[in-house]
Scaffold this active site. Structure first.
Site, PDB file in Angstrom:
ATOM      1  N   THR A  18      12.041   1.091   1.302  1.00 36.51           N
ATOM      2  CA  THR A  18      10.996   0.960   2.311  1.00 36.51           C
ATOM      3  C   THR A  18       9.674   0.572   1.651  1.00 36.51           C
ATOM      4  OG1 THR A  18      12.070   2.590   3.718  1.00 36.51           O
ATOM      5  CG2 THR A  18       9.754   2.133   4.136  1.00 36.51           C
ATOM      6  N   LEU A  19       8.998  -0.441   2.228  1.00 36.33           N
ATOM      7  CA  LEU A  19       7.712  -0.905   1.728  1.00 36.33           C
ATOM      8  C   LEU A  19       6.704  -0.910   2.873  1.00 36.33           C
ATOM      9  CD1 LEU A  19       8.834  -3.955  -0.459  1.00 36.33           C
ATOM     10  CD2 LEU A  19       8.239  -1.669  -1.249  1.00 36.33           C
ATOM     11  N   ASP A  62       8.304  17.533   6.548  1.00 39.41           N
ATOM     12  CA  ASP A  62       7.928  16.901   5.277  1.00 39.41           C
ATOM     13  C   ASP A  62       6.404  16.842   5.149  1.00 39.41           C
ATOM     14  OD1 ASP A  62       8.359  15.760   2.814  1.00 39.41           O
ATOM     15  OD2 ASP A  62       8.429  13.730   3.589  1.00 39.41           O
ATOM     16  N   ILE A 108       0.823  -1.219   0.000  1.00 37.10           N
ATOM     17  CA  ILE A 108       0.000   0.000   0.000  1.00 37.10           C
ATOM     18  C   ILE A 108       0.848   1.256   0.000  1.00 37.10           C
ATOM     19  CG2 ILE A 108      -1.948  -1.103   1.126  1.00 37.10           C
ATOM     20  CD1 ILE A 108      -1.011   0.038   3.757  1.00 37.10           C
ATOM     21  N   SER A 120      11.623   5.701   0.192  1.00 36.48           N
ATOM     22  CA  SER A 120      13.009   5.702  -0.250  1.00 36.48           C
ATOM     23  C   SER A 120      13.785   4.595   0.449  1.00 36.48           C
ATOM     24  CB  SER A 120      13.654   7.057   0.047  1.00 36.48           C
ATOM     25  OG  SER A 120      13.583   7.353   1.420  1.00 36.48           O
ATOM     26  N   ASN A 121      14.941   4.264  -0.118  1.00 35.44           N
ATOM     27  CA  ASN A 121      15.853   3.275   0.448  1.00 35.44           C
ATOM     28  C   ASN A 121      15.203   1.903   0.596  1.00 35.44           C
ATOM     29  OD1 ASN A 121      17.767   5.306   0.688  1.00 35.44           O
ATOM     30  ND2 ASN A 121      17.102   5.822   2.754  1.00 35.44           N
ATOM     31  N   LYS A 155       5.231  -1.375   8.165  1.00 28.81           N
ATOM     32  CA  LYS A 155       6.250  -0.655   7.414  1.00 28.81           C
ATOM     33  C   LYS A 155       7.572  -1.390   7.559  1.00 28.81           C
ATOM     34  CE  LYS A 155       7.850   4.086   6.631  1.00 28.81           C
ATOM     35  NZ  LYS A 155       7.726   5.493   7.111  1.00 28.81           N
TER      36      LYS A 155
END
Length: 1431
Positions: A1000-1001, A1130, A993, A997-998, A1016
């Site tokens: 990350t899922l 952010d 979903i 970056s790097n 996460k």
């Protein structure tokens, strides 16, 4: 005379291609024609000879016939031989056997064409020249040309030869002539014009035979003699050559190159310039290994020869600018310069025109990049003095101490000239145990030291490079060709030379080189850092790196010795992590807790030589450790991943650690025995156990060595044999059994004593309640003349340890004389419980006796049950019970003595005593009842509290279940295929979903088997302290902040950290992009207002109020973060999620958190490409809370305008508009409060941006009550004499300060805007109120102040009066009979509440409130005295 080969019967050659088969057929026809012609000549000669010699005979004719047949046979044999050679040549050509070509044959061709005069003779007619040459070939030459040659090949040879004469008669300044120059030079010479057109040349040079021809002919035939011609040919006609032909020429030159060909680089340069594909593939990182294996040309040849000419052809000006401006993106280029020391190429880069044009104002950046690349690959030639100066900074160095002769003040202000360019130690792939590069580094650092510069001790962590076609393959190529891979034997995963481990275990430059184990390199680095009298501090070396080096099973004596000479190695390793200290304090004894939470390095040495060196510098052979302590330090120090890994490697260590109930100190020999390290065991025994000869050590058992080590080294007093140790164990077991028996006896005695005490207490209580006072004493009744003996026996039970005694006191009382005390009789020891005291039965009623027995029996049964249940309690409870029993006994004795005295007085005054006893009994009963009631109340309260807690827990569970059910209904079912801890989720692509970056899922998952969450998955390599930061986030979001996404739980494995978050429906950006934002606002808008006036305006107002309430969710979340001194940094629509119809803030990954480990959750900083970051973020300046205010302003505009951006909807132009401060707020021109607030929030000057409190106090967010108070305060403000002047009153009538040139706020009188019937009743009500007030005060009717309909001040007065007296106005309207029912209904909707009145006037005058707010902000009004508003 030679016959021309092309006769009239053959078709002209023209430009049509002549295939080899056609040439072969024509040759066969010519051969047959030649044979026939030869036969005819022979016949004519025979005829002449017959005529001349009339005496010829028939024999001659026969001979001639025989000779003709022989000639035919010979010709057939020659044909077969020619066919054989022809087939052989064709086979050689098809098999690409170029060595079969005859060098002399080609030389013969060139010798006939080498003269330029032959072209002039044939008038530059290539067809004619071609016919002449092939008409009389040398032996076997015709077969070669028949199978190979064609007109195109011949034409190509002619072009090459013409290029050798091209400079004649033209301008010599033309260094690189093109085709136009060639054409203009030869177009007027003979008939050449019809041959040298572009179409003809393109057709000839792209022939399939060109590849074989150039593969052999250029090198074998032309280049040895016609170097200039070949270069000019490629320069002029290179663009007509196909890529295959160009590659063939290049490969031939590159494969067979010799030192004699001085112009090789010139030819390669021309090939690079003429073909773009060839140039691109030659500098490709992907194909470099493959091309080198095939001996093809690559860019490495350029750097190896340090050839600027080839470099200028290979890298065009755009490439050069990219290399200069972004050197880190093409590290392979700078790597080649560093490895091959290509200084001439570097000089060319500096002098090139594109570089000069780019250098304007950016020289420092370029020099910094060059210096950094030079330091990365340790190339001193890349660093000129001017480049070094750009890299030198005056700064302090971590771990370097200035000379001691400086005073404290000078030492604190001491700065070093630091060279920051040495970054080569960052890239372990190129440096780790690479001897060739290490030697470069040694020389490089020596040069830096000679210049008086210090190396920067901080080593930056390298980032994990994602494998791609460029960087990954090129790194592999470098590993294969220039470096060799280094892998430690028998090392665990944590210390393999990978980039991930360099991220996890950041270290200093000294520690990095210690890990590399290059002694010479370590020596020069230490000399550099200790130059000029400096010394190294403790933090100069990372003890974890030293620990890993010591723990290696290999021995690197030189590195450790060199390090110890400059930085004394401490005797013990100390791990400063908080988790380790807490664990040590909780589980270890005093010798291992607190500040002593350290372990000597000797216990980590696995090599006997390393162990010997450590023992030589610190004689700590008698130190001991705890095994569990060692395991925890080994894991926290990064030597092992977990306990399972240690136990797999050392089984004996697992056995010893699990059997220990209490910590036991282990010496070094016993520890090495558990590790089964025979080399270290033998070394310790030979060195420290003097009782055993060194040569006999291997034959002695380890158990015996341990005993001798304890005696001789550890200084134990007695020698313990196996029998003595076994006897001691047996005694310990017996002692344990005896202690257990004694405990059981004490428990039984205490239980019995407790039973007795309970029985006596129950008996005494029953006697007090059920019997009169006379029954409490045992009496012997005698006649009145005789004395009356009253015997009172009291039995007391002692404790379990003392003997049981009873004392009986007897007193004799006579009626007449005074009372006389009888002597005390000592009774016998106490009887068993079964025997009752000797008391007369008649004195005790049966009923009371029976009840007493029953009560006693019940109490005994209850006590027995209680005792059985309490047998498992501790001794503390028994002690308390004993103490309570003794207190009860003492109280009972006191009561009995008092009762005995009362009994004596009762004989004298029986009536008074009976009354008193009854009162006492009643009082006791009341007290007992009160106590019972209190106990019952307490029990009831406890039960109620428990029930409330259970109900709350059930409610929470029901809510969670309902949430999970709702989410499961809206979302697709999750079929988990992966579980980590309490998390279950599926790693299927459809279950993702979110992505970050790097790597990350974010997955949809389940926590605790029932609660849907968002899981996460983050990589540990990018932030080794991520677990601690997540703990902070979990604590932070658990503080009842409903506007922040909840961080629920975390789990981790070897590579990833899994964070559980609140599962939300979607983000604000998803709502906008799916065009469901308006539908979402309308569905979540609730109202209780039902009106009949301007429903559209009311709907818009409610729509806006719902948006503002959602925006308040975001403001409250940011306010919560700011109160915690956290900047989100952010904020954007993607990070605002929808949860239960409200907005929550997510993604605190870029928050500036005050955490001990780090200041950022990830290593990535915001780029600002989406346009939600202010200019200070784009310029990488200091970030404050105003950064979030700017983002909030953009989001507020985004919400109010259905997805638009204040700096433009084009993402590419937003950043430029932010930098140049060009907002576009046109969509909010009809919403003055929102326009004012957004303009302030997105101000470029961060000081002008409002705070969170100021935003919440803005009129845009005022409630109905706040607006009503504002109107009332405004009227009071306008009544002030200082503000009631005409100037101030008229100031409200204009939008601007200048009332003469400003614009009127009211376009027409306000009574024309308000409904007529309403204004009439408002005026009447105002008059009545004024009359009433005046009559009460002065009893006189004063003049009434009428409304002025062109004054804003009077409009405010009208609104205020309507808000205050709306009920009176509504009553007067409803009582009026002339009004129609529709008007009354309308008036009812408008005046039924203050909210409806305010809504009515807002519909009529939407900008009035904000107009007043802006006017009162001016200094002309004394608004601070009346309005409690922070402007």
């Amino acid at each position: 005379m030679t016959k021309p080969i092309f006769k009239s019967k053959t078709k002209p050659l023209g430009w049509s291609k002549i295939s080899s088969k056609e040439v072969i057929n024509e040759d066969e026809e010519e051969e047959e024609g030649g044979e026939e012609g030869g036969e005819e000549e022979e016949i004519d000669n025979n005829k002449n000879s017959n005529n001349s010699s009339s005496n010829s005979n028939n024999n001659n004719n026969d001979n001639n016939n025989n000779n003709g047949e022989e000639r035919k046979v010979e010709k057939e044999e020659e044909k077969e031989e020619i066919n054989h050679y022809r087939n052989q040549f064709e086979k050689d050509l098809l098999d690409m056997e170029l060595k079969a070509l005859n060098r002399e044959t080609i030389d013969n061709i060139l010798s006939g064409l080498n003269s330029y005069e032959i072209f002039k003779e044939v008038n530059f007619d290539f067809e004619k020249l071609y016919s002449i040459i092939i008409s009389e070939p040398p032996p076997l030459f015709d077969t070669f040309f028949d199978s190979v040659s064609s007109f195109e090949i011949f034409f190509t040879d002619c072009l090459i030869l013409l290029c050798s004469n091209f400079p004649d008669g033209i301008d010599t300044s033309i260094t690189r002539p093109n085709f136009n120059d060639f054409y203009n030079h030869f177009k007027d010479r003979g008939v050449i014009n019809k041959y040298i057109s572009r179409e003809n040349i393109h057709k000839a040079l792209n022939d399939k035979l060109m590849t074989d021809y150039f593969n052999s002919g250029i090198y074998l035939g032309l280049l040895d003699t016609l170097d200039i011609a070949a270069i000019r040919f490629i320069t002029i006609f290179g663009k007509f050559l196909s890529y295959e032909v160009v590659e063939t020429i290049s490969n031939s030159l590159f494969r067979y190159r010799t030192d004699k060909i001085e112009f090789l680089s010139d030819i390669i340069r021309e090939l690079l310039l003429c073909n773009e594909k060839y140039r691109t593939l030659s500098k490709s990182y992907d194909l470099v290994q493959k091309r080198l294996q095939k001996e093809e040309f690559t860019f490495i040849k350029v750097f190896e020869d340090d050839d600027p000419k080839l470099f200028s052809a290979l890298y065009q000006p755009p490439d050069i600018i990219k290399l200069i401006t972004e050197p880190e993106k093409d590290s392979g280029f700078w790597c080649m310069i560093g490895i091959f020391k290509s200084k001439r190429i570097l000089d060319y880069l500096i002098r090139t025109e594109p570089s000069k044009s780019w250098f304007k104002g950016k020289e420092s950046d370029y020099f910094f990049s060059i210096a950094e690349m030079g330091g990365k690959y340790f190339n001193w030639t890349l660093l000129e003095p001017k480049l070094i100066k750009k890299e030198v900074n005056q700064k302090s160095l971590k771990g370097v101490i200035p000379p001691r002769e400086l005073n404290s003040q000078q030492r604190n202000t001491q700065f070093f000239r630091v060279f920051n360019g040495v970054t080569g130690f960052n890239d372990i792939r190129f440096v780790y145990a690479n001897p060739s590069l290490a030697q470069h580094a040694i020389k490089f650092i020596q040069k830096v030291t000679e210049c008086g510069l210090f190396l920067n001790t901080d080593v930056r962590n390298v980032r994990d490079s994602i494998p791609n076609s460029n960087s990954f393959l090129f790194r592999k190529f470098l590993e294969v060709n220039f470096f060799y891979r280094y892998e430690k034997d028998n090392e665990v995963y944590q210390h393999q030379p990978t980039e991930e481990n360099s991220l996890l275990y950041s270290t200093s430059i000294i520690s990095r080189i210690v890990e590399m184990e290059v002694t010479d390199l370590l020596s020069v680095v230490l000399k550099n850092l200790t130059q000029q009298g400096c010394s190294l501090a403790r933090e100069a070396v990372d003890e974890r790196s030293l620990l890993s080096t010591i723990h290696s099973d290999k021995y690197y004596n030189s590195s450790i010795v060199v390090l110890h000479n400059y930085w004394p190695i401490p005797p013990k390793f100390c791990d400063c992590s908080t988790s380790f200290i807490s664990m040590a304090n909780g589980k270890l004894p005093r010798t291992y807790s607190g500040s002593d939470g350290v372990i000597p390095y000797i216990f980590f040495a696995r090599n006997h030589l390393t162990l010997g060196f450590l023992l030589s510098i610190h004689n700590n052979i008698t130190d001991t450790i705890d095994i569990n302590h060692w395991i925890s330090v080994a894991i926290s120090g990064g030597l092992y991943y977990d306990k399972e890994e240690i136990f797999r490697k050392y089984p004996l260590l697992q056995k010893e650690s699990t059997l220990q109930k209490y910590p036991r100190p282990v010496n070094i020999l016993e520890f090495q025995t558990l590790l089964e390290n025979n080399e270290c065991i033998e070394y310790i025994a030979r060195t420290f156990i003097k009782e055993i000869p060194p040569h006999e050590v291997p034959t002695v058992k380890h158990s015996d060595l341990l005993i001798l080590f304890e005696i001789s080294v550890m200084k134990k007093r007695s020698i313990r044999s196996k029998e003595s140790l076994q006897a001691e164990l047996d005694l310990i077991e017996e002692e344990k059994r005896e202690k257990k028996k004694q405990k059981d006896k004490k428990k039984n005695k205490s239980n019995q004593n407790q039973k007795n005490n309970n029985n006596q207490n129950n008996q005494s209580n029953n006697n007090k309640i059920n019997s009169p006072s006379s029954n409490k004493l045992t009496q012997n009744v005698t006649p009145p003349s005789s004395p009356v003996n009253i015997i009172t026996s009291s039995s007391t039970t002692s404790s379990s340890t003392s003997s049981t005694t009873s004392s009986t006191t007897s007193s004799t009382i006579e009626p007449k004389p005074p009372t006389q005390t009888l002597p005390i009789k000592t009774s016998s020891p106490t009887k068993p419980e079964s025997q009752k005291p000797s008391t007369p039965d008649p004195l005790i009623p049966k009923s009371s006796k029976s009840t007493t027995k029953n009560n006693n029996n019940n109490n005994n049964n209850n006590n027995n049950n209680n005792n059985n249940n309490n047998n498992n309690n501790n001794n503390n409870n028994n002690k308390e019970n004993r103490e309570m029993a003794l207190e009860v006994i003492n109280e009972m004795e006191k009561i009995e003595i008092e009762e005995s005295l009362l009994s004596t007085s009762s004989l004298v005054q029986p009536q008074q005593q009976s009354q008193q006893s009854q009162q006492q009994q009643e009082q006791q009963q009341q007290q007992q009842q009160q106590q019972q009631q209190q106990q019952q109340q307490q029990q009831q309260q406890q039960q109620q509290q428990q029930q409330q807690q259970q109900q709350q827990e059930k409610q929470q569970e029901q809510q969670e279940q309902q949430e999970s059910i709702q989410l499961n209904q809206t979302l697709t079912p999750i079929i988990p295929d992966f579980q980590i801890g309490k998390f279950k989720f599926s790693r299927d692509e459809n279950n993702i979903i979110g992505r970050g970056s790097n790597g990350t899922l974010v997955f949809r998952g389940i926590w605790n088997d029932r609660i849907p969450v968002a899981v996460k998955q983050m990589q540990k390599a990018f932030n080794p302290h991520i677990s601690k930061e997540i703990e902070v986030l979990i604590r932070l979001t658990s503080n009842n902040c409903s506007n922040m996404i909840r961080y629920i739980d975390q789990e981790e494995d070897q590579l990833f950290v899994y964070l559980g978050l609140t599962l939300c429906e979607e983000s604000l950006q998803d709502l906008m992009e799916s065009k469901r934002y308006k539908e979402f606002i309308e569905k979540t808008t609730t109202t209780n207002i039902t009106t009949t006036f301007n429903n559209n305006i009311i709907d818009e107002n409610l729509y806006e109020q719902r948006i503002l309430s959602l925006f308040k969710d975001v403001i409250n979340g940011i306010n919560f973060l700011h109160c915690q001194d956290i900047v989100h940094n952010d904020l954007n629509p993607r990070n605002i999620l929808v949860h239960k119809g409200n907005f929550v803030i997510s993604d605190l990954g870029l928050s500036k958190m005050q955490v001990e480990t780090s200041y950022s959750f990830t290593n990535n900083a915001p780029t600002g490409q989406e346009g939600y970051h202010p200019i200070e973020v784009l310029q990488e300046k200091r970030k404050t809370k105003s950064v979030d205010i700017f983002s909030l302003g953009c989001i507020l505009f985004y919400l109010l305008t259905n997805g638009q951006h204040p700096f433009g909807n084009n993402k590419l132009l937003r950043v430029a508009n932010i930098v140049y401060d060009k907002p576009d707020l046109e969509p909010l021109k009809f919403n003055a409060p929102a326009l004012d607030l957004v303009r302030l929030m997105i101000s470029q000057d961060e000081k002008k941006r409002p705070t969170i409190d100021t935003i919440l106090n803005h009129p845009l967010f005022w409630s109905t009550n706040e607006k009503i108070k504002f109107y009332e305060s405004s009227l009071n403000l306008l009544k002030d004499p200082n503000n009631s002047q005409s100037k101030h009153s008229k100031l409200l009538n204009y939008y601007q300060n200048d009332n003469s040139g400003g614009v009127l706020f009211l376009s027409k009188p306000w009574n024309q805007i308000i409904d007529p019937f309403l204004i009439d009743h408002v005026e009447n009500n105002n008059n009545n109120n004024n009359n009433n007030n005046n009559n009460k005060q002065n009893s006189k009717k004063l003049a009434i102040v009428a409304y002025q309909y062109d004054q804003v001040r009077d409009l405010v007065r009208c609104i205020r009066n309507s808000l205050v007296h709306h009920k009176d106005i509504l009553r007067s309207i409803t009582q009026q009979q002339n009004l129609p029912p529709s008007s009354k209904e309308f008036a009812n909707d408008c005046l039924k509440s203050q909210e409806s009145v305010l809504l009515y006037f807002e519909c009529k005058f939407p900008d009035l409130l904000f107009h007043l707010y802006q006017q009162f902000k001016k200094s002309d009004f004394n608004s601070k005295d009346y309005l409690n508003i922070k402007f």
